[in-house]
Design a protein around this motif. Structure first.
Motif, mmCIF file in Angstrom:
data_model
loop_
_atom_site.group_PDB
_atom_site.id
_atom_site.type_symbol
_atom_site.label_atom_id
_atom_site.label_comp_id
_atom_site.label_asym_id
_atom_site.label_seq_id
_atom_site.Cartn_x
_atom_site.Cartn_y
_atom_site.Cartn_z
ATOM 1 N N SER A 264 0.808 -1.229 0.000
ATOM 2 C CA SER A 264 0.000 0.000 0.000
ATOM 3 C C SER A 264 0.834 1.268 0.000
ATOM 4 C CB SER A 264 -0.876 0.075 1.255
ATOM 5 O OG SER A 264 -1.549 -1.106 1.482
ATOM 6 N N PRO A 266 2.915 4.284 -0.957
ATOM 7 C CA PRO A 266 3.305 4.957 -2.198
ATOM 8 C C PRO A 266 4.821 5.100 -2.248
ATOM 9 C CG PRO A 266 2.224 6.501 -0.704
ATOM 10 C CD PRO A 266 2.212 5.178 -0.037
ATOM 11 N N LEU A 268 8.596 6.530 -4.173
ATOM 12 C CA LEU A 268 9.214 7.638 -4.904
ATOM 13 C C LEU A 268 9.759 7.201 -6.249
ATOM 14 C CD1 LEU A 268 11.321 9.557 -2.260
ATOM 15 C CD2 LEU A 268 9.334 10.371 -3.515
ATOM 16 N N ARG A 275 0.151 1.173 -9.916
ATOM 17 C CA ARG A 275 -1.116 1.274 -9.223
ATOM 18 C C ARG A 275 -0.934 0.609 -7.863
ATOM 19 N NH1 ARG A 275 -6.330 2.446 -10.460
ATOM 20 N NH2 ARG A 275 -7.870 1.450 -9.120
ATOM 21 N N LEU A 276 -1.367 1.296 -6.822
ATOM 22 C CA LEU A 276 -1.225 0.739 -5.484
ATOM 23 C C LEU A 276 -2.189 -0.410 -5.303
ATOM 24 C CD1 LEU A 276 -1.040 4.084 -3.549
ATOM 25 C CD2 LEU A 276 0.828 2.484 -3.913
ATOM 26 N N PRO A 278 -4.200 -1.796 -2.547
ATOM 27 C CA PRO A 278 -4.592 -1.588 -1.149
ATOM 28 C C PRO A 278 -5.191 -2.826 -0.502
ATOM 29 C CG PRO A 278 -6.120 -0.465 -2.626
ATOM 30 C CD PRO A 278 -5.149 -1.204 -3.491
ATOM 31 N N SER B 166 -15.847 5.446 9.255
ATOM 32 C CA SER B 166 -14.411 5.569 9.553
ATOM 33 C C SER B 166 -13.824 6.720 8.739
ATOM 34 C CB SER B 166 -13.708 4.273 9.170
ATOM 35 O OG SER B 166 -13.694 4.147 7.760
ATOM 36 N N GLN B 169 -13.914 6.123 5.029
ATOM 37 C CA GLN B 169 -15.278 6.208 4.492
ATOM 38 C C GLN B 169 -15.753 7.651 4.425
ATOM 39 O OE1 GLN B 169 -16.905 3.466 7.345
ATOM 40 N NE2 GLN B 169 -17.188 1.883 5.788
ATOM 41 N N ASP B 196 -4.631 6.203 7.227
ATOM 42 C CA ASP B 196 -3.621 5.151 7.283
ATOM 43 C C ASP B 196 -3.220 4.728 5.879
ATOM 44 O OD1 ASP B 196 -3.043 4.534 9.981
ATOM 45 O OD2 ASP B 196 -5.080 3.785 10.185
ATOM 46 N N VAL B 197 -1.974 4.248 5.731
ATOM 47 C CA VAL B 197 -1.512 3.908 4.380
ATOM 48 C C VAL B 197 -2.424 2.941 3.648
ATOM 49 C CG1 VAL B 197 0.929 4.482 4.339
ATOM 50 C CG2 VAL B 197 0.206 2.351 5.382
ATOM 51 N N SER B 198 -2.950 1.937 4.336
ATOM 52 C CA SER B 198 -3.761 0.957 3.608
ATOM 53 C C SER B 198 -5.049 1.611 3.109
ATOM 54 C CB SER B 198 -4.058 -0.262 4.485
ATOM 55 O OG SER B 198 -5.051 0.029 5.439
ATOM 56 N N ILE B 199 -5.540 2.606 3.833
ATOM 57 C CA ILE B 199 -6.754 3.315 3.425
ATOM 58 C C ILE B 199 -6.399 4.393 2.394
ATOM 59 C CG2 ILE B 199 -8.762 4.597 4.291
ATOM 60 C CD1 ILE B 199 -8.554 1.768 5.423
ATOM 61 N N GLN B 200 -5.244 5.021 2.578
ATOM 62 C CA GLN B 200 -4.734 5.993 1.602
ATOM 63 C C GLN B 200 -4.750 5.408 0.192
ATOM 64 O OE1 GLN B 200 -0.646 7.240 2.169
ATOM 65 N NE2 GLN B 200 -1.273 8.883 3.554
ATOM 66 N N ALA B 201 -4.231 4.193 0.090
ATOM 67 C CA ALA B 201 -4.113 3.563 -1.218
ATOM 68 C C ALA B 201 -5.492 3.372 -1.841
ATOM 69 C CB ALA B 201 -3.381 2.230 -1.087
ATOM 70 N N GLN B 202 -6.483 3.001 -1.020
ATOM 71 C CA GLN B 202 -7.848 2.836 -1.548
ATOM 72 C C GLN B 202 -8.360 4.155 -2.119
ATOM 73 O OE1 GLN B 202 -10.220 1.597 1.801
ATOM 74 N NE2 GLN B 202 -9.290 -0.424 1.985
ATOM 75 N N ASN B 205 -6.566 5.279 -5.378
ATOM 76 C CA ASN B 205 -7.071 4.523 -6.524
ATOM 77 C C ASN B 205 -8.456 5.008 -6.939
ATOM 78 O OD1 ASN B 205 -4.737 3.053 -6.612
ATOM 79 N ND2 ASN B 205 -5.623 1.144 -5.848
ATOM 80 N N ARG B 208 -8.147 8.210 -8.893
ATOM 81 C CA ARG B 208 -7.649 7.950 -10.250
ATOM 82 C C ARG B 208 -8.751 7.380 -11.141
ATOM 83 N NH1 ARG B 208 -1.576 5.458 -9.830
ATOM 84 N NH2 ARG B 208 -2.187 4.715 -11.870
ATOM 85 N N ALA B 226 5.775 11.203 -2.083
ATOM 86 C CA ALA B 226 5.528 9.858 -2.595
ATOM 87 C C ALA B 226 4.060 9.725 -2.996
ATOM 88 C CB ALA B 226 5.909 8.812 -1.556
ATOM 89 N N VAL B 227 3.178 10.284 -2.194
ATOM 90 C CA VAL B 227 1.754 10.266 -2.530
ATOM 91 C C VAL B 227 1.511 11.053 -3.817
ATOM 92 C CG1 VAL B 227 -0.499 11.156 -1.822
ATOM 93 C CG2 VAL B 227 0.901 9.889 -0.194
ATOM 94 N N GLN B 230 2.350 9.285 -6.917
ATOM 95 C CA GLN B 230 1.416 8.227 -7.240
ATOM 96 C C GLN B 230 0.250 8.707 -8.099
ATOM 97 O OE1 GLN B 230 2.871 5.629 -5.431
ATOM 98 N NE2 GLN B 230 1.916 4.411 -7.040
#
Ligand SMILES: Nc1ncnc2c1ncn2[C@@H]1O[C@H](COP(=O)(O)OP(=O)(O)OP(=O)(O)O)[C@@H](O)[C@H]1O
Ligand SMILES: Nc1ncnc2c1ncn2[C@@H]1O[C@H](COP(=O)(O)OP(=O)(O)O)[C@@H](O)[C@H]1O
Ligand code: SF4
Ligand code: SF4
Ligand SMILES: [Mg+2]
Ligand SMILES: [Mg+2]
Lengths: 351, 391
Positions: A264, A266, A268, A275-276, A278, B166, B169, B196-202, B205, B208, B226-227, B230
């Motif tokens: 998950s 991101p 550099l 694509r991440l 998650p 959350s 959400q 959190d990173v795992s939620i960030q990624a959702q 995406n 995008r 880094a974000v 992405q």
């Protein structure tokens, strides 16, 4: 380390630590059977999502949990003494002296109405008898060490006259002024910019080398973990779900949550797929932790475990290599296969 | 998201020219007087094209959020020109802005405070329909439930309140509200920083996917490079209210020209222990100078490891040494460029403070101090940029 180190206790040994808060909505299980140990000069990183129990673990180790509103069980053996059983008064003598803590929000532990210098000298005087000028010299030297320009001049400033990064450096000066042998840093840089973060992390490492301090670094930033940790404990749903040397966690991860976390983040630099990937779903509520594996509601690998084990049986922390432990029902071969897929997506191989 | 958005394709969804937003600094006391100005945004220009994401990065207080808000005229800019989809909106009254606002939306950082806790999710997401007097064909409720489904929320939760969701959400609720009227562009202000990173990624995406589907242009404000990498096609790096460098994401991350961009990139630890331990660090000292008293010449000169005398007196112009790669620096770092002639000889590679890029490696606290002693803040200068009100 000595050759009979197996028999010796570690410098800090936490075993089966649990913290529960009875609340109106039910019992919050904030920390559930957490164990780890750390030696002087070493850095243990605790990583995990918000609410996974990192801060409560830290507070419990420091004896900062008010036992009137919480149940704390287990052992925290620090240099031979059990902190869980220790009186508040004895704990106060240790805190800020042999062990200390850096908090995420520097304003919460700097008093806004007292001069920076007075707060530092008071931290010295609380634990030892030194003359006023000696304390002042020591405080100024410490401010210099943490990179505050013109420390003698800034000694008389108030916290609001310092920027966020400088306050965080003052906090570090305060935490280290009595050369503690254990330092817990709870997200010490989360509120800071990356350039300041780099300075702070470097500073902590430098002072750690100087005082041979054992450092527990709590963070959700896997970059910082990669940078400074010797060992990593991954927390999820109040439990440690994987624990190992930093290379184990980044190059040989085993637990599906660790795999998901790595995928998950991101990055550099270019990776195979930009694509991440998650983890689906949301972390569990500490009021209603799943009965079996805490990660089960979000785990894409549970179908590979026979029967209903993931839903019904709490997996034990199992050793999968020297110093590497994993809490998961997946058979070794399947864990390995899952890890290969996840690492390949990151453009890394597990060898 | 396609990587091939041509920065010159047609009419930009958003064009900003020489935007300035200054805040007055008032004296304390009974009769406050204006005693100065915070130049939160000081001459910023960029375009964002349909279907494209422009990332806006920089340290806390550098003016990212103020830029985003000024663009939508949620804050009145001091000067400059703003065009939505080719239409100049700079001089429009707030009444005239109403129909124009349909083209634009905003997503906020804080999923906890951005939603009214007393309104149901249905009411929150349908608010843009009400404000704009838009009647979706199948009715508001159906349209909102379709949106909820699209952003990954359970449509049956239409009547629930934000507190029951959350952080991730709630951010989805904010996103559903933002895309309700199919805007041409969205200002996203740190939309995943609190997650959190795992939620960030959702959430990244999801943003995008929505962009691909509706061709939305994003101005994506974030401090995390880094974000930003992405999601962005192009990236602008800001420092003290000004753009230091603006380039495609490939150029910015692989061939950065500005010393500040180098410093930022080198300060970010990468989540790979072996790679991280081999990286070179450029330690910048100190914090941002006060935007109420920005340094003369190049605003970065008080912290720059490349700075020469001229940097303190002459402000470098934003030039374009290679197509699409803009940089404001007298001595850009050209190692990667191969066409050094464009900017003349390259005296900048012998840094002033005795550290080469590699020499400024981690561990040399003295170097930190050496670079830092003269960052232009005396004991009496208010160096805290003050609370950033939208964090
Ligand atoms: N209403 C205001 N009055 C006075 N100064 C302000 C106001 N709003 C912002 N500022 C100042 O303008 C500068 C830019 O602020 P802004 O919020 O745009 O920064 P930012 O880049 O978004 O920072 P962050 O990363 O912390 O969100 C800061 O110095 C801030 O203190
Ligand atoms: N004093 C308290 N009373 C009730 N619940 C608490 C208390 N302190 C923490 N918790 C809960 O315990 C869980 C773990 O919290 P914490 O350790 O702060 O998480 P983090 O991993 O983000 O540091 C969270 O669900 C939190 O809400
Ligand atoms: S125990 Fe089951 S649910 Fe838990 S991580 Fe392992 S496979 Fe997934
Ligand atoms: S070299 Fe000079 S002009 Fe370039 S960033 Fe540094 S101080 Fe500014
Ligand atoms: Mg915490
Ligand atoms: Mg902001």
């Amino acid at each position: 380390m000595t050759e009979y180190s197996n028999l010796r206790r570690a410098f800090l040994e936490v075993s089966d630590l649990s913290v529960q808060f009875p609340t109106e909505d039910g019992i919050v299980r904030a920390v559930d059977g957490v164990s780890f140990s750390i030696e002087r000069g070493q850095t243990l990183a605790i990583v995990g999502e918000s609410g996974s129990g990192k801060s409560v673990t830290a507070q419990a180790v420091m004896g900062l949990i008010n036992k009137r509103n919480a149940d704390v069980s287990g052992q925290v053996i620090f240099d031979g003494e059990d902190l869980v059983a220790m009186s508040d008064e004895d704990l106060r003598k240790l805190r800020g002296n042999k062990m200390s803590m850096i908090f995420q929000d520097p304003m919460s532990s700097l008093h806004p109405f007292y001069r920076i210098g007075d707060q530092l000298t008071e931290a010295i005087n609380a634990h030892q008898k030194v003359s006023k000028t000696d304390a002042r010299d020591r405080a100024i030297e410490m401010l210099h060490k943490v990179g505050i320009p013109l420390p003698a001049k800034r000694f008389d400033d108030y916290p609001h006259q310092f920027s966020g990064g400088m306050r965080q450096r003052v906090m570090i000066a305060m935490a280290l002024i009595n050369s503690p042998s254990l330092l817990i840093a709870d997200e010490p840089t989360t509120a800071l910019d990356v350039t300041v973060q780099a300075q702070i992390i470097e500073l902590i490492s430098q002072l750690q080398r100087e005082f041979d301090t054992a450092v527990i670094l709590i963070t959700h930033d896997l970059g910082i973990v990669a940078d400074v940790a010797d060992e990593v404990a991954v927390m999820y749903g109040a439990r440690v779900v994987e624990h190992g040397a930093v290379d184990d966690i980044f190059y040989h991860p085993q637990m599906p949550y660790t795999l998901g976390l790595l995928a998950s983040v991101p990055r550099l630099t270019q990776v195979r797929s930009d694509r991440l990937d998650p983890i689906p779903g949301n972390p569990p509520s500490p009021l209603r932790l799943p009965t079996g594996c805490v990660f089960q509601p979000r785990c894409v690998y549970q179908d590979e475990v026979v029967g209903d084990l993931c839903r019904t049986q709490r997996p034990d922390l199992e050793s999968v290599g020297p110093g590497h432990e994993v809490r998961c029902h997946l058979p070794a071969a399947k864990r390995q296969a899952a890890a290969e897929v996840a690492l390949a997506a990151l453009g890394r191989s597990s060898s | 998201m396609s990587q091939s958005v041509e920065p010159a394709a047609g009419v930009p969804a958003l064009r900003v020219s020489d935007l300035r937003t200054y805040f007055p600094v008032r004296s304390k006391g009974l009769f406050p007087k204006t005693i100065g100005q915070v130049k939160a945004v000081d001459g910023v220009s960029f375009e964002v094209y349909p279907g494209e994401t422009l990332g806006l990065v920089g340290e806390s207080g550098c003016g990212k959020s103020t830029t985003g808000r000024s663009v939508l005229r949620l804050i009145e800019p001091t000067s400059g020109r703003i065009e939505f989809d080719g239409v100049d909106v700079t001089g429009l009254s707030s009444k005239e802005m109403v129909p124009v606002r349909r083209k634009a939306a905003m997503i906020f950082q804080d999923p906890y405070n951005a939603l009214n806790p007393r309104h149901t999710v249905g009411a929150i997401i349908s608010a843009p329909f009400a404000v704009q007097g838009v009647k979706p064909p199948g009715g508001v409720k159906a349209a909102v439930q379709e949106l909820m489904e699209r952003v990954g929320l359970n449509p049956e939760h239409y009547n629930r309140y934000p507190a029951e969701f959350s952080g991730g959400q709630r951010q989805r609720i904010g996103i559903a509200r933002a895309v309700a009227l199919r805007p041409k562009f969205i200002v996203c202000d740190e939309p995943v920083s609190a997650l959190d990173v795992s939620i960030q990624a959702q959430v990244i995406n999801l943003l995008r996917d929505l962009q691909d589907e509706f061709g939305i242009a994003y101005l994506f404000v974030a401090h995390d490079l880094a974000v930003v990498r992405q999601i962005s096609n192009r990236v602008a790096v800001m420092y003290l209210g000004q753009v230091m460098e603006l380039a495609t994401r490939e150029d910015l991350y692989a061939r950065p020209l500005h010393p500040y961009t180098h410093a930022l990139l080198s300060a970010i630890p990468v989540p790979d222990p072996r790679a991280q331990k081999q990286r070179e660090h450029i330690m910048l000292s100190g914090d941002l100078p006060s935007p109420a008293a920005p340094p003369t010449g190049c605003v970065f000169h008080t912290r720059c490891f490349q700075a020469q005398e001229i940097c303190a007196s002459e402000k470098p112009a934003l030039v374009e040494p290679t197509t699409g790669h803009h940089v404001a620096c007298h001595f850009p770092i050209l190692e990667f460029l191969g066409t050094k002639e464009i900017l003349g000889p390259d005296p900048g590679l012998t840094p002033r403070a005795g550290g080469s890029l590699a020499g400024a490696a981690a561990g040399s606290n003295d170097l930190i101090r050496e670079i830092g002693t003269d960052y232009g803040v005396g004991p009496d200068t208010p160096i805290d940029p003050g609370p950033s009100i939208w964090r």
